[in-house]
Design an enzyme around this catalytic site. Sequence first.
Site, mmCIF file in Angstrom:
data_model
loop_
_atom_site.group_PDB
_atom_site.id
_atom_site.type_symbol
_atom_site.label_atom_id
_atom_site.label_comp_id
_atom_site.label_asym_id
_atom_site.label_seq_id
_atom_site.Cartn_x
_atom_site.Cartn_y
_atom_site.Cartn_z
ATOM 1 N N ARG A 103 119.334 110.944 88.693
ATOM 2 C CA ARG A 103 120.249 109.988 89.336
ATOM 3 C C ARG A 103 119.477 108.814 89.940
ATOM 4 N NH1 ARG A 103 122.544 111.866 86.311
ATOM 5 N NH2 ARG A 103 124.416 113.108 86.296
ATOM 6 N N GLU A 106 118.727 106.750 87.103
ATOM 7 C CA GLU A 106 119.965 106.120 86.660
ATOM 8 C C GLU A 106 120.341 104.928 87.551
ATOM 9 O OE1 GLU A 106 123.953 108.056 84.951
ATOM 10 O OE2 GLU A 106 123.589 108.506 87.066
ATOM 11 N N SER A 129 106.263 95.307 95.720
ATOM 12 C CA SER A 129 105.134 96.225 95.612
ATOM 13 C C SER A 129 105.571 97.669 95.808
ATOM 14 C CB SER A 129 104.074 95.878 96.667
ATOM 15 O OG SER A 129 103.008 96.802 96.611
#
EC number: 4.2.1.104
Length: 163
Positions: A103, A106, A129
């Site tokens: 997830r 995702e 960064s």
Amino acid sequence: MSNINLATLDISEHPNLPSSSAVLFEAKARKKLSFEAIASAIGRNEVATAAIFYGQAKASAEDIVKLSEVLGIDHLYLESLLSGFPDRGKSMTFPPKDPLIYRLFEIVQNYGYAYKAVMNEKFGDGIMSAISFSTKVEKETDLDGNNWAVVTWRGKWLPYSRF
């Protein structure tokens, strides 16, 4: 203490982790300590502390001393396991198979270009960064009693150089 949720490790499911991971997680389970408790004892952020356990962050000499004390691991042995540099990024398959980690992947997959566009508009051409970086996880409960995970990423903005 018995109702506390503790992250554990089945090393057979994670063959690419360093040997230090098994040692650290075994001691964590034996002492029944959360990452929050360990982080508090060693003076680090809980995500940074967990990253040490997974071999993804370098432990300082001070971290090693404190981890040794908190976890009851021989200092010289722990020092021999943690004194090298982490081999980041090789500990998991890609794409991730764990549902929660997937997830997170995702989220970047679905919102990555949106994050990039908004950051470019706010900061110009550059990158955030992941080295000059901090993160934290907080739990928020709304008025209906639903729990929400609040994940904060804070990275230094690095503009691209013109050459």
